[in-house]
Design an enzyme around this catalytic site. Sequence first.
Site, mmCIF file in Angstrom:
data_model
loop_
_atom_site.group_PDB
_atom_site.id
_atom_site.type_symbol
_atom_site.label_atom_id
_atom_site.label_comp_id
_atom_site.label_asym_id
_atom_site.label_seq_id
_atom_site.Cartn_x
_atom_site.Cartn_y
_atom_site.Cartn_z
ATOM 1 C CG ASP A 197 -46.233 20.525 -15.133
ATOM 2 O OD1 ASP A 197 -46.156 21.705 -15.698
ATOM 3 O OD2 ASP A 197 -46.091 20.459 -13.809
ATOM 4 C CG ASP A 209 -36.024 11.028 -21.925
ATOM 5 O OD1 ASP A 209 -37.406 10.614 -21.572
ATOM 6 O OD2 ASP A 209 -35.674 11.832 -22.897
ATOM 7 N N GLY A 210 -38.984 11.662 -19.257
ATOM 8 C CA GLY A 210 -40.402 10.891 -19.493
ATOM 9 C C GLY A 210 -40.976 10.916 -20.638
#
Length: 291
Positions: free
Chosen positions: A158, A140-141
């Site tokens: 992005d 999970d970013g």
Amino acid sequence: MSGGLVFNETLYPGVEVNYGCDTILYQDRSEHQDLVLFENPVFGKVLMLDGITQVTTADEFIYHEMMAHVPILAHGAASEVLIVGGGDCGMAEEALKHPGIERLTQVEIDGAVVDFSKEHFAEFNAPVFEDERFDLVIADGARFVAETDRRFDVVMVDSTDPMGPGAVLFTQEFYRAVHRCLKPGGVLVTQNGVPFLQREELVGSIRHFSKIYKDAYAYVAAIPTYFGGHMALGWATDNADLRKVPVDELTRRFEAAGLDTRYYTPEVHAAAFALPRFILDAVKDGRSNAG
């Protein structure tokens, strides 16, 4: 499979974009999203996630070049770069063209998208998987930037649009966590939609940026796939000089990097920050609502 099929994108209320489909190349549902890849006579391979166009082989170079080369060349000495999202790996491919980058970390929540893209988009991402500087993290970013002890010169988000799993990547908490893991003078760039049709997406991000970063702005690119005019790329940094690098210096850096581009030029880089009035007004609205 073929026969004159049409895929409809209804991201924008009141507007429907239809893509003719010559052949469905792949269709499935991963743990996180519905995925379809098909051939279009104009755009080539088209990838849609949850009914929203993500990338096409015909015009991917515009988005990826502008999102990667603008912050890296503006920074001028980036060695550690982070991409959040970007599962098609086109952004990584452009960023890794810069010899000064020592490590590029990509954090993607859905490993299936990366595996899929490695197989189906090799025409533009194959070099990524052979580059020892590429560090792929399936995670999970938002959690990664909140917890990592590493620091980055450039962070590129992005992401999909602010819905579903991508929504957290448009929050103030996320942008603050990114700020925490940026090196001094580092820069964040984000995907912020098409302002003519998604104005509040840009206003909201600028509002959040302005509470955290000294310089909150945007730049633009014209990408045929993203219907509705200019696409906005958010820009946030504590070094306001980064978006004012002279063209001659950008040219020097561009030539030193040995880049071969199809859209980006140093002149386009500088001009991208000259915003049309209605987009500039959205940026100003975001800044004025930051208090």
